[in-house]
Design a protein around this motif. Structure first.
Motif, PDB file in Angstrom:
ATOM      1  N   LEU A 163      -3.376 -14.048  16.043  1.00 61.91           N
ATOM      2  CA  LEU A 163      -2.649 -12.981  15.341  1.00 61.91           C
ATOM      3  C   LEU A 163      -3.528 -12.336  14.281  1.00 61.91           C
ATOM      4  CD1 LEU A 163       1.019 -13.944  14.468  1.00 61.91           C
ATOM      5  CD2 LEU A 163       0.169 -11.763  15.287  1.00 61.91           C
ATOM      6  N   ARG A 193      -4.773  -8.535  14.283  1.00 67.32           N
ATOM      7  CA  ARG A 193      -4.420  -7.645  13.171  1.00 67.32           C
ATOM      8  C   ARG A 193      -5.654  -6.894  12.664  1.00 67.32           C
ATOM      9  NH1 ARG A 193      -3.658  -9.484   8.095  1.00 67.32           N
ATOM     10  NH2 ARG A 193      -3.217 -11.591   8.796  1.00 67.32           N
ATOM     11  N   TYR A 196      -0.247   7.370   4.256  1.00 63.40           N
ATOM     12  CA  TYR A 196      -0.496   7.713   2.849  1.00 63.40           C
ATOM     13  C   TYR A 196      -1.696   8.617   2.634  1.00 63.40           C
ATOM     14  CZ  TYR A 196       2.952   4.220   1.556  1.00 63.40           C
ATOM     15  OH  TYR A 196       4.109   3.521   1.401  1.00 63.40           O
ATOM     16  N   ARG A 200       7.554  -0.404  10.232  1.00 61.96           N
ATOM     17  CA  ARG A 200       7.463   0.620  11.280  1.00 61.96           C
ATOM     18  C   ARG A 200       8.727   0.583  12.124  1.00 61.96           C
ATOM     19  NH1 ARG A 200       2.043   2.410  14.110  1.00 61.96           N
ATOM     20  NH2 ARG A 200       1.990   0.779  15.656  1.00 61.96           N
ATOM     21  N   GLN A 260       3.336  -5.378   9.670  1.00 62.55           N
ATOM     22  CA  GLN A 260       2.410  -5.921  10.636  1.00 62.55           C
ATOM     23  C   GLN A 260       0.991  -5.964  10.079  1.00 62.55           C
ATOM     24  OE1 GLN A 260       4.102  -4.252  13.915  1.00 62.55           O
ATOM     25  NE2 GLN A 260       4.046  -6.175  14.990  1.00 62.55           N
ATOM     26  N   TYR A 261       0.792  -5.288   8.946  1.00 62.17           N
ATOM     27  CA  TYR A 261      -0.556  -5.257   8.377  1.00 62.17           C
ATOM     28  C   TYR A 261      -0.445  -5.249   6.864  1.00 62.17           C
ATOM     29  CZ  TYR A 261       1.384  -0.864   9.738  1.00 62.17           C
ATOM     30  OH  TYR A 261       2.268   0.128  10.016  1.00 62.17           O
ATOM     31  N   VAL A 262      -1.523  -5.650   6.223  1.00 60.09           N
ATOM     32  CA  VAL A 262      -1.544  -5.694   4.761  1.00 60.09           C
ATOM     33  C   VAL A 262      -1.685  -4.284   4.230  1.00 60.09           C
ATOM     34  CG1 VAL A 262      -2.673  -6.700   2.777  1.00 60.09           C
ATOM     35  CG2 VAL A 262      -2.837  -7.792   4.994  1.00 60.09           C
ATOM     36  N   GLN A 263      -0.807  -3.899   3.353  1.00 60.04           N
ATOM     37  CA  GLN A 263      -0.924  -2.572   2.787  1.00 60.04           C
ATOM     38  C   GLN A 263      -0.519  -2.599   1.333  1.00 60.04           C
ATOM     39  OE1 GLN A 263      -2.900  -0.236   3.301  1.00 60.04           O
ATOM     40  NE2 GLN A 263      -2.316  -0.478   5.443  1.00 60.04           N
ATOM     41  N   ARG A 264      -1.538  -2.542   0.474  1.00 63.75           N
ATOM     42  CA  ARG A 264      -1.246  -2.610  -0.951  1.00 63.75           C
ATOM     43  C   ARG A 264      -0.308  -1.471  -1.356  1.00 63.75           C
ATOM     44  NH1 ARG A 264      -4.612  -1.208  -5.217  1.00 63.75           N
ATOM     45  NH2 ARG A 264      -6.176  -0.667  -3.682  1.00 63.75           N
ATOM     46  N   ALA A 265      -0.513  -0.298  -0.752  1.00 64.63           N
ATOM     47  CA  ALA A 265       0.313   0.859  -1.104  1.00 64.63           C
ATOM     48  C   ALA A 265       1.793   0.567  -0.847  1.00 64.63           C
ATOM     49  CB  ALA A 265      -0.134   2.072  -0.304  1.00 64.63           C
ATOM     50  N   TYR A 266       2.065  -0.102   0.286  1.00 68.67           N
ATOM     51  CA  TYR A 266       3.467  -0.428   0.591  1.00 68.67           C
ATOM     52  C   TYR A 266       4.045  -1.347  -0.471  1.00 68.67           C
ATOM     53  CZ  TYR A 266       2.500   1.189   5.375  1.00 68.67           C
ATOM     54  OH  TYR A 266       2.161   1.919   6.475  1.00 68.67           O
ATOM     55  N   LEU A 277       3.590 -10.225   5.404  1.00 74.21           N
ATOM     56  CA  LEU A 277       3.045  -9.971   6.732  1.00 74.21           C
ATOM     57  C   LEU A 277       3.932 -10.625   7.784  1.00 74.21           C
ATOM     58  CD1 LEU A 277      -0.797 -10.535   6.683  1.00 74.21           C
ATOM     59  CD2 LEU A 277       0.456  -8.474   7.274  1.00 74.21           C
ATOM     60  N   LYS A 278       4.048  -9.991   8.926  1.00 71.31           N
ATOM     61  CA  LYS A 278       4.863 -10.587   9.989  1.00 71.31           C
ATOM     62  C   LYS A 278       4.297 -11.932  10.439  1.00 71.31           C
ATOM     63  CE  LYS A 278       7.297  -6.782  12.097  1.00 71.31           C
ATOM     64  NZ  LYS A 278       7.360  -5.869  13.249  1.00 71.31           N
ATOM     65  N   ASP A 279       2.979 -12.068  10.297  1.00 74.91           N
ATOM     66  CA  ASP A 279       2.348 -13.331  10.686  1.00 74.91           C
ATOM     67  C   ASP A 279       3.019 -14.531  10.024  1.00 74.91           C
ATOM     68  OD1 ASP A 279       0.699 -11.289  11.416  1.00 74.91           O
ATOM     69  OD2 ASP A 279      -1.165 -12.355  10.953  1.00 74.91           O
ATOM     70  N   ARG A 280       3.596 -14.310   8.813  1.00 71.84           N
ATOM     71  CA  ARG A 280       4.160 -15.438   8.047  1.00 71.84           C
ATOM     72  C   ARG A 280       5.456 -15.972   8.642  1.00 71.84           C
ATOM     73  NH1 ARG A 280      -0.506 -15.706   6.068  1.00 71.84           N
ATOM     74  NH2 ARG A 280      -1.091 -13.803   5.012  1.00 71.84           N
ATOM     75  N   GLU A 288      -2.061 -12.471   1.491  1.00 74.12           N
ATOM     76  CA  GLU A 288      -3.178 -11.662   1.987  1.00 74.12           C
ATOM     77  C   GLU A 288      -3.424 -10.458   1.080  1.00 74.12           C
ATOM     78  OE1 GLU A 288      -5.038 -12.565   4.571  1.00 74.12           O
ATOM     79  OE2 GLU A 288      -6.323 -10.813   4.240  1.00 74.12           O
ATOM     80  N   GLN A 319      -6.835  -9.848  -1.132  1.00 69.39           N
ATOM     81  CA  GLN A 319      -7.627  -8.612  -1.152  1.00 69.39           C
ATOM     82  C   GLN A 319      -7.808  -8.099  -2.569  1.00 69.39           C
ATOM     83  OE1 GLN A 319      -6.402  -5.391   1.249  1.00 69.39           O
ATOM     84  NE2 GLN A 319      -6.661  -6.508   3.154  1.00 69.39           N
ATOM     85  N   LEU A 320      -6.731  -8.187  -3.340  1.00 72.23           N
ATOM     86  CA  LEU A 320      -6.799  -7.661  -4.700  1.00 72.23           C
ATOM     87  C   LEU A 320      -7.792  -8.460  -5.534  1.00 72.23           C
ATOM     88  CD1 LEU A 320      -3.039  -7.002  -5.188  1.00 72.23           C
ATOM     89  CD2 LEU A 320      -4.859  -5.307  -5.157  1.00 72.23           C
TER      90      LEU A 320
END
Lengths: 424, 217
Positions: free
Chosen positions: A286, A290, A304, B58, B88-94, B111-114, B138, B142-143
């Motif tokens: 996964l 990803r 965005y 999404r 489904q993906y890491v998005q700091r903005a979200y 994340l959906k992975d969790r 995640e 990144q941060l």
């Protein structure tokens, strides 16, 4: 001096004559059947027009200029050495949509089609008879004179005299040889006008069959547009692949991981061990999937725009990156080209530069998007060496954009890109 | 086991939706509505008044960030409504947008992975429903790589603590994770709040602000 000029022109005429003759002779061979076809199509079309069946025939007659034009452009290849210019390119543009109707619609609105029709009518009714006349005049007359002794020999049985070219009556070999000499002189004298005529004839064809300046320019625009369409198609394909992975494989893997997670809760210890291993494996897949999907097309870019997508790229960079970007939204190809260029730059910084920090600056002024990626590394980056940056430069070029890398030995390396574009 | 939660679930993939219902039910919660698009989500929240909303980012019809938009609107209408967003993906903005709603409490971004780590997932669900803030590790990871102001002032240990706080952990949980005393964690948090220039106020609120500063850094 004058002798040189005369000698040169005689030599030129002798060298060019076979091509001129080939050009004019093939013109006759094309023109004569063409006349028949035009007359049949025209009369049948006009006669049947009241019954409507004639209209397609007339349309075919109108469009007949297109194949004739194509053939004539190829025939101009024969005159390449004659006129010292290559044959003209096809003046027509490629239809944007498939289908005969779209093709015919486009052709009927093109000026080139009507110029070709004019040329076709001219060829059928005027040019090929003229070509024939010139050929006959320049080769037939001298030929008849040169052949006088032979003619006399074949006709001696009937009375010992004959008319050369139906003009002069001769009855002795002395006269015949004189005719031959006269014929040779006449032939040499007429070769030069023959070649001149062929040149003028080719120039006329070129005038009507080559694309006009405006058409050439439009074709260049067309090439640029079709390149842009190609890039857009690749971009759409990228998005489709991303979506397929996303909605298909990824969902199933998450579901699998979920099932394994639930199964572990109630499994006996010896089974739980195996399930845990399977679970770890699924989660690793996964994770890789990803990252793969993100590399294909990051969703944040679509949602965005550049500022967040660039911040995201900076987050993923191995080298700490400062982001100073204040940008509106742009068309998708612009955002995507800029994003991938920056990501490639960051990847290069991470791999080769030895930099400790990098910085992304982005701004939009005077209708131009400018993005700059700067690092404090050792420099000496050569954009010609890596294919990554070249590909990105090509992609920017489609958008009329530019990519430049300034990287003196010792650093710092600055990659800048510029794309003229309206904001969305 | 904590009290059963009434949950509205929005996820367009039938496969995942069924799976999520299974997991949530397994942990004793009740999925009162499981829907497949953003519009149905808003309608379901109106008619069921759930304890928690779990939604995918999404969603149809546009398949971009409709789920997130719907969650933001729901939070705008009712800032106390706990929302857990799955991505489904890491998005700091979200995550940042989500935490900007209400006072940043009772929201989660995972994340959906969790979901596969069903116990941790159930824990996150309960934490968000109880008003906690959960940010995917995640995103936090990144941060941490960014090392930029205002976080530059933090010591590595303080960053570790802040990262765990951002994941929604209590002081006790942080202490257990780092194998230190709870008092030490409290002291670190005090230093973090000081360095991030967050004046004393209600403690939970400041913790969320610290996480927010972390996300926006």
């Amino acid at each position: 001096m004058i002798r040189t000029v005369v000698r040169d022109s005689v030599r030129d005429a002798l060298r060019d004559t076979p091509r001129a003759v080939a050009y004019l002779l093939s013109g006759v061979l094309v023109g004569a059947p063409l006349l028949v076809v035009l007359l049949v199509l025209g009369t049948a079309g006009l006669a049947l027009a009241p019954l409507l069946v004639g209209l397609p025939l007339l349309a075919v007659a109108v469009l007949s200029g297109i194949p004739v034009g194509a053939l004539e452009r190829r025939r101009l290849d024969l005159t390449r050495a004659l006129t010292r210019t290559p044959p003209p390119p096809d003046p027509h543009i490629t239809p944007a949509e498939p289908g005969l109707a779209a093709w015919a619609r486009l052709r009927l609105t093109e000026r080139a089609t009507w110029r070709e029709l004019a040329y076709t009518l001219l060829l059928g009714f005027v040019l090929w008879p003229l070509d024939a006349l010139v050929l006959f005049g320049a080769l037939g007359m001298p030929g008849a004179l040169i052949g006088a002794p032979a003619q006399l020999a074949t006709t001696s049985s009937t009375g010992g005299d004959t008319r050369i070219a139906k003009l002069w009556l001769i009855d002795s070999y002395g006269q015949a040889l004189l005719c031959t000499a006269l014929g040779v002189v006449l032939l040499l004298a007429l070769l030069w006008p023959l070649v001149r005529y062929a040149r003028v004839r080719a120039a006329l064809a070129r005038l009507l069959l080559a694309p006009s300046e405006a058409e050439t320019e439009r074709r260049l625009g067309e090439v640029t547009r079709s390149r842009a369409r190609l890039v857009a198609a690749f971009e759409a394909e990228r998005r489709r692949i991303e979506r397929d992975l996303h909605d298909g494989a990824q969902q199933r893997l998450v579901s699998l991981s979920m099932t394994l997670g639930l199964a572990r809760l109630d499994a006996p210890p010896e089974l739980a061990e195996l399930l845990a291993a399977a679970h770890r494996e699924a989660d690793q897949v996964l994770l890789e999937l990803r990252e793969l999907i993100h590399g294909i097309h990051p969703q944040v870019l679509a949602d965005y725009g550049l500022p967040d997508a660039l911040a995201d790229a900076a987050d993923r960079s191995a080298v700490p990156v400062e982001v100073a970007v204040d940008l509106p939204r742009f068309a998708e190809p612009v955002e995507s080209a800029a994003y991938f260029a920056v990501r490639e730059a960051l990847a290069n910084i991470g791999r080769h530069s030895g930099a400790e920090r990098a910085r992304i600056d982005g701004r939009y002024t005077d209708g131009r998007l400018r993005v700059e990626v700067r690092d404090d590394g050792t420099g000496g980056a050569d954009p010609a060496r890596g294919t990554g940056l070249t590909g990105l430069a090509d992609r920017l070029a489609v958008l009329d954009g530019t990519l430049s890398v300034h990287s003196p030995a010792g650093g710092p390396t600055v990659l800048s890109l510029e794309i003229p574009c309206p904001q969305r | 086991m904590p009290a059963a939660l009434k949950i509205v679930l929005a996820e367009d993939s039938v496969l995942l939706r069924e799976g999520l219902v299974g997991v949530l039910t397994r942990f004793g919660h009740e999925v009162v509505a499981a829907v497949g698009d953003a519009e149905a989500l808003t309608a379901a929240v109106r008619s069921y008044a759930p304890d928690l909303v779990v939604t995918d980012v999404r969603m149809p019809p546009g398949l971009t960030d409709e789920g997130l938009r719907a969650a933001l609107e729901l939070r705008a209408a009712d800032p106390a409504l706990p929302v857990l967003v799955l991505s489904q993906y890491v998005q700091r903005a979200y995550a940042a947008e989500l935490l900007d709603t209400g006072d940043g409490t009772g929201v989660g971004y995972l994340l959906k992975d969790r979901i596969g780590q069903v116990e941790q997932f159930a824990e996150a669900v309960e934490r968000v429903a109880a008003g906690g803030t959960v940010v995917d590790p995640e995103v936090v990871r990144q941060l941490l790589r960014r090392r930029r102001d205002p976080l530059a002032a933090l010591t590595p240990r303080e960053r570790e603590v802040l990262a765990l706080v951002a994941e929604g952990k209590s002081n006790g949980a942080v202490a257990r994770e780092l194998v230190v005393t709870e008092a030490a964690v409290g002291k670190h948090i005090g230093n973090i709040l000081g360095k991030l220039d967050l004046p004393p106020a209600g403690d939970t609120h400041r913790r969320v602000l610290a996480v927010l500063a972390f996300l926006r850094a």
